[in-house]
Design a protein around this motif. Structure first.
Motif, PDB file in Angstrom:
ATOM      1  N   GLN A 224      31.288  42.270  46.404  1.00  0.00           N
ATOM      2  CA  GLN A 224      31.466  43.687  46.690  1.00  0.00           C
ATOM      3  C   GLN A 224      30.763  44.486  45.615  1.00  0.00           C
ATOM      4  OE1 GLN A 224      35.821  42.748  46.912  1.00  0.00           O
ATOM      5  NE2 GLN A 224      35.753  44.781  47.781  1.00  0.00           N
TER       6      GLN A 224
ATOM      7  N   TYR B  17      32.078  44.829  42.065  1.00  0.00           N
ATOM      8  CA  TYR B  17      32.152  43.676  41.181  1.00  0.00           C
ATOM      9  C   TYR B  17      30.785  43.133  40.800  1.00  0.00           C
ATOM     10  CZ  TYR B  17      37.041  43.828  42.373  1.00  0.00           C
ATOM     11  OH  TYR B  17      38.326  44.239  42.538  1.00  0.00           O
TER      12      TYR B  17
ATOM     13  N   GLY C 244      36.870  40.371  39.762  1.00  0.00           N
ATOM     14  CA  GLY C 244      36.548  40.240  41.170  1.00  0.00           C
ATOM     15  C   GLY C 244      37.376  39.166  41.828  1.00  0.00           C
ATOM     16  N   PRO C 245      37.370  39.136  43.142  1.00  0.00           N
ATOM     17  CA  PRO C 245      38.205  38.185  43.861  1.00  0.00           C
ATOM     18  C   PRO C 245      37.673  36.760  43.733  1.00  0.00           C
ATOM     19  CG  PRO C 245      36.837  39.394  45.384  1.00  0.00           C
ATOM     20  CD  PRO C 245      36.604  39.997  44.041  1.00  0.00           C
TER      21      PRO C 245
ATOM     22  N   LYS D  72      37.383  34.727  50.702  1.00  0.00           N
ATOM     23  CA  LYS D  72      37.554  35.632  49.581  1.00  0.00           C
ATOM     24  C   LYS D  72      37.996  36.962  50.144  1.00  0.00           C
ATOM     25  CE  LYS D  72      33.703  36.236  47.122  1.00  0.00           C
ATOM     26  NZ  LYS D  72      32.815  36.338  45.942  1.00  0.00           N
TER      27      LYS D  72
ATOM     28  N   ALA E  98      37.911  40.796  50.633  1.00  0.00           N
ATOM     29  CA  ALA E  98      36.820  41.753  50.419  1.00  0.00           C
ATOM     30  C   ALA E  98      37.279  43.193  50.367  1.00  0.00           C
ATOM     31  CB  ALA E  98      35.778  41.580  51.520  1.00  0.00           C
ATOM     32  N   VAL E  99      38.548  43.418  50.160  1.00  0.00           N
ATOM     33  CA  VAL E  99      39.009  44.810  50.110  1.00  0.00           C
ATOM     34  C   VAL E  99      39.706  45.068  48.799  1.00  0.00           C
ATOM     35  CG1 VAL E  99      39.207  45.092  52.569  1.00  0.00           C
ATOM     36  CG2 VAL E  99      41.104  44.176  51.287  1.00  0.00           C
ATOM     37  N   SER E 100      39.905  46.338  48.516  1.00  0.00           N
ATOM     38  CA  SER E 100      40.476  46.677  47.216  1.00  0.00           C
ATOM     39  C   SER E 100      41.959  46.945  47.336  1.00  0.00           C
ATOM     40  CB  SER E 100      39.788  47.927  46.685  1.00  0.00           C
ATOM     41  OG  SER E 100      40.079  48.986  47.582  1.00  0.00           O
TER      42      SER E 100
END
Lengths: 434, 426
Positions: free
Chosen positions: A396, A399, B358-359, B413, B415-417
């Motif tokens: 994203q 990041y 990050g994720p 993974k 993909a959102v916050s």
């Protein structure tokens, strides 16, 4: 436009000025030959010799003129060609083909251009040739005079020679040098390039056909000569219409030449770049300030102009950023200090920014996350931030790792000059720990 | 106002027209005019104008060209992204040919390469016999760096190549140092345009206000915008201007506090929506015509996505799986867990929170395990659940890590916050 109410030699002051401007601008911008270029007498003689041998005596030659950008290679060549063409026999006989590496990006295009410049389009017509060599041989054959005894000499001038070396198989170069080695037609191949290592770029078979003759133009003049050149470039020539005006002007230039502050300005320019182009730029700007109400160049003009030329454009950009963007840059600066220059992502920067907002700030508004992202993207657009890898769909955008392209000193300078910078922002920047 | 732009080569009326259009840019325009020289003088020098996008670079070029009637061609390098488009646009503009239904939207001549361009330009110049300099203005010139390599160097040398009077003007936000090609090039004259100062900004904004406001009110409003910290950039100031509906600014002009109270909620709303371009400014104006509160549907995902019940839980489970380390699962989700020993590794890396990095990817099994533990009721592992996972991937709320064909144990993974999760968890 200026009113033409002139009698023969009595031009108004305004007209004199505009005529002087026109003449000098032509000299600076169009690079019309002011006479010989400076300090290159031996090179000039060498090149003239060489070209005379081709043009008059029918001997094939190849030469490379090598010199840094702005050293005067094209100027030198044009000067030599002008001198050569003064010989009547040469003017009638010799053909010139001007090729440029920027324009002819392909050998095919180059060949078409050669055909066009030799005015042989009709002769070639719709013929299809098997190879480049055949085509070139045909062209040169077609140049032979009526009685088939001798062929007209051709001068091939290749500007940006190093770009031709990047073509496929270097066919054009190979064939041109081949022709210059075999005794068919007298050709002279003159290459101009800014790369000193140009011979490394040539293939073995091309290099062996090249005569390895190189003329180097290294601006080897000293500051004294630079000053002389400055004076000479700004002076009006003897045959200017209004003698009195020309004399006044030249007198003014002489006084500039002797002025201490002007010498300092020129010394600064000389130290950063010796070539004529930057000098011409400086003189152009100084000249543009001359108007009827301000009829002569003063030392302050030169100082102003010098300041304009050496202005830091990045500082200008930093000056125009918004407060939010400035805060983001300071947050990145802190991250760089803490993590020793390792790349970071937007989340980390946002985190730092939030820490500042919550603890120390009174004046900066707590903007919402999308607004902060937009500011971050603006910095990316201005290329103050560089992503470590290309844009990928994998991670994203918050990041993705980025790097800051500014130095700490630049940031601190920008903060000093920033108009009405809030004091808590300044203090945050100066503090050691975010 | 005294006439600020003076130049002998151009008539007074033309200069006044330019001055009217370009407020607060007198010194730059004067400098440009002095560099360009008089009308018919063949001069050319290559200029690079450098400055922020909102400093009216294009505006200046346009005004100079149109008001002073200099022959010019203005094009945007992002629009003309191939060399052919670039050349054909320039030639079209220089010979005043515009694609229309009559000529089937074709350009004047076909022009593929730089060589052809130079040849055609020379022909055109011979035909037209222009005495004054032709200007070619290239906006967003940083896009030239990504096109063919010879374009940038070629345009820098255009005057030499063409052998006539042409000045190329590059407009860009990026500094010149980033443009320079490897082996060097013809150095242009660089003019940096400074951004507007606060006073200038107020002057410009006050020109744009509702005509009913008096001059004092306009000044006051500009002051308020600047000082509130909403002056994030010039764009947003313009947005501020649009954002305040006229009925909000009451006749009681002198009471700044009340004025500010009236205006502030509108500004705030504008920052969230129009500034971020989530709705267009015309939609905003429409909304303002109707008085009263209206809910705006922005473009961002928050407002639009409606997920079925289990999908929401799946997404939350995915978020937890991405951002919590696998070690901690046992602790969070089981009723009875033992003590977890903190190893050396954990102690060293405590500071870097996952939220910043990050994720992380997680396998399908882990997702399902967390899912079952957070859903209250008993759920049977039917195909329904699995198909919902696939649709989450299609909606790009989950990202598939690794190869598409790996059916065995796919990894995902989130993909959102966090904000998004919070929004759907309501």
């Amino acid at each position: 436009m200026s009113k033409r109410k002139s009698k023969e030699n009595c031009l108004t002051h305004g007209e004199c000025i505009s005529q002087a401007q026109r003449m000098l601008r032509e000299r600076f911008c169009h690079q019309k030959i002011p006479g010989k270029p400076f300090g290159v007498e031996s090179q000039h003689k060498h090149l003239l010799e060489l070209l005379k041998r081709t043009a008059v005596h029918g001997e094939s030659n190849s030469v490379l003129i090598v010199g840094p950008r702005g050293a005067g290679k094209t100027m030198l060549l044009n000067c030599v060609l002008n001198e050569l063409l003064e010989v009547k026999h040469v003017q009638e006989n010799v053909l010139q083909v001007q090729l440029n590496g920027l324009l002819q990006t392909d050998d095919r295009i180059a060949l078409k251009e050669i055909t066009r410049q030799l005015h042989l389009e009709n002769v070639v017509g719709d013929k299809v040739f098997g190879s480049f060599a055949e085509n070139l041989a045909f062209l040169l054959e077609a140049l032979k005079k009526g009685d088939r005894s001798s062929s007209r000499p051709v001068l091939f001038i290749l500007d940006e020679f190093d770009l031709f070396a990047h073509h496929k198989n270097q066919t054009l170069l190979y064939n041109l040098f081949d022709v210059s080695q075999s005794a068919q037609t007298p050709v002279a191949v003159i290459g101009l390039t800014c790369r000193l290592d140009v011979l490394e770029l040539l293939e073995k078979r091309v290099k062996s056909r090249f005569s390895h003759r190189q003329i180097h133009l290294l601006s080897s003049f000293r500051f004294k000569q630079y000053l002389e050149i400055f004076k000479m470039q700004l002076s009006l020539p003897e045959d200017f219409t209004d003698r009195r005006f020309a004399e006044e002007w030249n007198q003014n230039i002489k006084s500039l030449y002797e002025d201490r502050s002007v010498e300092d300005v020129l010394q600064k320019h000389f130290c950063s770049s010796k070539d004529f182009r930057s000098l011409h730029m400086l003189l152009m700007l100084a000249l543009s300030r001359v108007t009827v109400s301000h009829p002569a160049i003063k030392p302050t003009d030169l100082l102003e102009v010098s300041r304009l030329c050496t202005m830091d454009s990045k500082a200008n950009i930093l000056h125009g950023l918004s407060v939010l963007e400035l805060c983001l840059i300071i947050a990145m600066k802190h991250l760089n200090d803490i993590y020793d220059g390792e790349p970071f992502n937007f989340q980390m920067v946002h985190n730092e920014f939030q820490k500042f907002i919550q603890r120390k700030s009174h004046s900066v508004h707590n903007f919402e996350k999308p607004v902060v992202i937009k500011a971050f993207e603006h910095l990316h657009q201005l290329e103050l931030i560089k992503p470590m890898e290309g844009p990928s769909v994998r991670t994203q955008k918050e990041y993705q790792l980025v790097k800051l392209l500014l130095d700490n000193s630049q940031i601190m300078d920008a903060l000093q000059k920033y108009p009405q910078c809030p004091t808590d922002v300044k203090q945050w920047a100066a503090s050691a720990f975010g | 106002m005294p006439a600020l732009i003076q130049h002998p080569g151009y008539s007074e009326s033309e200069l006044r027209r330019v001055e009217e259009k370009l407020v607060c840019r007198e010194s730059q325009v004067s400098m440009l005019l002095s560099i360009f020289g008089e009308y018919c003088v063949f001069l050319s020098v290559l200029v690079l104008l450098c400055g922020h996008a909102a400093t009216s670079l294009v505006c200046i070029s346009l005004s100079l060209s149109l008001s002073l009637q200099l022959p010019h061609a203005l094009l945007n390098c992002v629009e003309c992204f191939t060399s052919r488009l670039l050349f054909e646009h320039i030639l079209n503009q220089l010979c005043a040919h515009s694609p229309s239904p009559d000529n089937e939207f074709s350009s004047h001549t076909r022009c593929d390469s730089f060589n052809d361009f130079i040849r055609l330009y020379r022909q055109l110049a011979d035909l037209q016999q222009q005495k004054s300099t032709t200007y070619i203005v290239l906006d967003r010139a940083e896009a030239l760096r990504d096109m063919d390599a010879n374009l940038l160097s070629g345009f820098l040398r255009l005057q030499e190549l063409v052998g006539g009077n042409v000045t190329v003007i590059f407009l860009s936000e990026i500094v010149w140092e980033k443009f320079r090609p490897n082996t060097g090039c013809f150095e242009p004259l660089i003019i940096c345009f400074p951004d507007y100062s606060k006073a200038e900004l107020q002057q410009i904004l006050s020109l744009d206000h509702h005509p009913e406001y008096s001059a004092d009110l306009r000044h006051l409003l500009s002051e308020l915008y600047s000082s509130a910290g909403y002056n994030v950039s010039l764009d947003s100031s313009a947005v501020c201007n649009v954002s305040v509906p006229p009925w909000c600014v009451s006749a009681k002009e002198s009471d700044t506090h009340r004025l500010w109270r009236n205006i502030e909620p509108h500004l705030k709303k504008a920052m969230q929506t129009v500034y971020l371009r989530e709705i267009s400014s015309s939609q905003w104006e429409e909304m303002q015509q109707k008085e009263g509160e209206l809910h705006l549907k922005g473009l961002s995902a928050h407002a639009h996505v409606e997920l079925p019940y289990y999908s929401k839980f799946l997404l939350i489970a995915a978020y937890l799986a991405s951002f919590n380390p696998a070690r901690a699962d046992k602790r969070f989700f089981l009723k009875h867990h033992g003590k977890i020993k903190k190893t050396n590794f954990l102690k060293k890396h405590e500071k870097t929170s996952n939220h910043l990095l990050g994720p992380k990817p997680f396998p399908l099994d882990r997702l399902l395990a967390i899912f079952y533990s957070i859903v209250d009721s008993r759920v049977a592992p039917t195909a329904n659940i699995f198909s919902q996972i696939s649709s989450l991937v299609v909606l790009q709320l989950l990202a598939l890590v690794g190869h598409d064909d790996q059916l065995n144990s796919p990894k995902y993974k989130c993909a959102v916050s966090f904000d998004f999760i919070r929004a759907i968890a309501r």
